[in-house]
Write an enzyme that holds these catalytic residues in place. Structure first.
Site, short mmCIF file in Angstrom:
data_model
loop_
_atom_site.label_atom_id
_atom_site.label_comp_id
_atom_site.label_asym_id
_atom_site.label_seq_id
_atom_site.Cartn_x
_atom_site.Cartn_y
_atom_site.Cartn_z
N CYS A 162 26.58 50.82 -23.71
CA CYS A 162 25.56 50.79 -22.66
C CYS A 162 24.35 49.97 -23.08
O CYS A 162 23.68 49.37 -22.24
CB CYS A 162 25.07 52.21 -22.34
SG CYS A 162 26.34 53.34 -21.79
N HIS A 221 30.56 55.65 -15.57
CA HIS A 221 30.70 54.19 -15.68
C HIS A 221 32.01 53.90 -16.41
O HIS A 221 32.40 54.64 -17.32
CB HIS A 221 29.57 53.59 -16.54
CG HIS A 221 28.30 53.28 -15.80
ND1 HIS A 221 27.05 53.44 -16.39
CD2 HIS A 221 28.07 52.77 -14.56
CE1 HIS A 221 26.12 53.08 -15.53
NE2 HIS A 221 26.70 52.66 -14.41
N1 LIG Z 1 26.67 51.27 -19.38
C1 LIG Z 1 26.30 52.51 -19.27
N2 LIG Z 1 27.24 53.44 -19.21
N3 LIG Z 1 25.01 52.81 -19.20
C2 LIG Z 1 24.44 54.09 -19.20
C3 LIG Z 1 23.36 54.23 -18.16
C4 LIG Z 1 22.56 55.48 -18.31
C5 LIG Z 1 21.56 55.68 -17.21
N4 LIG Z 1 20.74 56.82 -17.49
C6 LIG Z 1 22.22 55.83 -15.86
O1 LIG Z 1 22.61 56.91 -15.52
O2 LIG Z 1 22.37 54.89 -15.12
#
Ligand SMILES: NC(=[NH2+])NCCC[C@H](N)C(=O)O
Length: 294
Positions: free
Chosen positions: A287, A184
């Site tokens: 996150c 991300h």
């Molecule tokens: N904004 C972020 N980077 N969020 C993390 C998300 C974690 C989640 N387990 C996923 O893989 O989607």
């Protein structure tokens, strides 16, 4: 290393110091009551490793308490059983001027979160722009000054960048992520001065991890943000960039010691909050934080 802290390790500062000015923010968070790692959709997630939900809640509470101590406004969305990743509210949408562009998740395991967040936005007075394209909200979209930086490569599609531009009528700059650990955009870029200051857009600045991007994107970042903080790979690897700044206080992982020093040199006030348990799901401070811009 203490993982049980309930108070920030560094004192939050309100008002302004060293020429930096704090801006009060409005955030959306979700208490990780159902947090666990039961599937793998990023390289950090290992269902065979045990998770401690109570510890996740305590660490999350320390982040919540830090925001409140700093004077920010924090709203909560109810956690839903069976959606363990809902704690990562940054993925639930992208909000500017009371308009929420909804999320449409890449992986089946998280798809039901999209409508749940859109319901929350509607119930709380936001106008919702329903997404057609796959996108994971503020996980991949970051507002810097008046420009939206948009990530692709792992989760949000290039088509969602176009849709995002149509919804908000702002410039969207597409950046391509290439390292699966940094799937991300908010794992590779930290927006330090999210809002334009009196000096205009040039005041908006970022920190980033160069190696998370392809060459084209690296060149764009270097050109647009010549004063950016470039963090070391070691700080990026502990999710140091997954942080939340109010223009003065920057909430970061205590493991990102190099980034902490760089922030201090620039007159920011780093505030250390350990979310090690939530890192087992591949998420950190940013996150767990969605900004609600009214
Ligand atoms: N904004 C972020 N980077 N969020 C993390 C998300 C974690 C989640 N387990 C996923 O893989 O989607």
């Amino acid at each position: 290393m203490s993982t049980q802290n309930t108070a920030p390790a560094t004192t939050p500062v309100t008002g302004s110091a060293s020429g930096r000015t704090q801006q009060i923010r409005r955030y959306l968070m979700c208490r990780p009551e159902h947090f666990t790692v039961s599937y793998t959709i990023n390289p950090w997630m290992e269902p065979a490793n045990p998770t401690d939900t109570a510890l996740a809640v305590r660490q999350w509470q320390a982040l919540y308490d830090t925001y409140i101590a700093l004077g920010h406004e924090v709203h909560l969305i109810d956690p839903i059983e069976g959606l363990p990743d809902m704690v990562y509210t940054a993925n639930g949408g992208f909000v500017i001027d009371n308009v929420a562009y909804g999320a449409k998740f890449r992986f089946q395991e998280r798809v039901p979160e999209g409508p749940a967040f859109m319901d929350w936005f509607r119930d709380n007075g936001f106008e919702v722009a329903e997404p057609v394209e796959v996108n994971e909200g503020e996980g991949d979209f970051l507002l810097v000054g008046d420009t939206i930086l948009a990530g692709t490569g792992f989760r949000s599609t290039g088509d969602s960048h176009r849709e995002l531009g149509d919804v908000f009528g702002k410039e969207v700059v597409s950046l391509t992520l290439v390292d699966p650990r940094f799937y991300h955009l908010d794992t590779a870029i930290s927006v330090l001065d999210p809002v334009e200051g009196p000096g205009g857009v040039e005041k908006a600045n970022i920190a980033y991890l160069e190696h998370a991007f392809d060459e084209r994107s690296q060149a764009i970042l270097a050109e647009r943000y010549p004063d950016a903080i470039r963090v070391a790979d070691a700080d990026g690897a502990v999710f140091g960039l997954n942080s939340a700044s109010d223009g003065l206080n920057v909430i970061i992982s205590p493991r990102a010691t190099g980034f902490e020093a760089q922030l201090r040199e620039r007159g920011y006030n780093p505030v250390l909050v350990d979310l090690s348990e939530l890192l087992l799901g591949g998420g950190g401070i940013k996150c767990c934080t969605l900004e609600l811009r009214r």
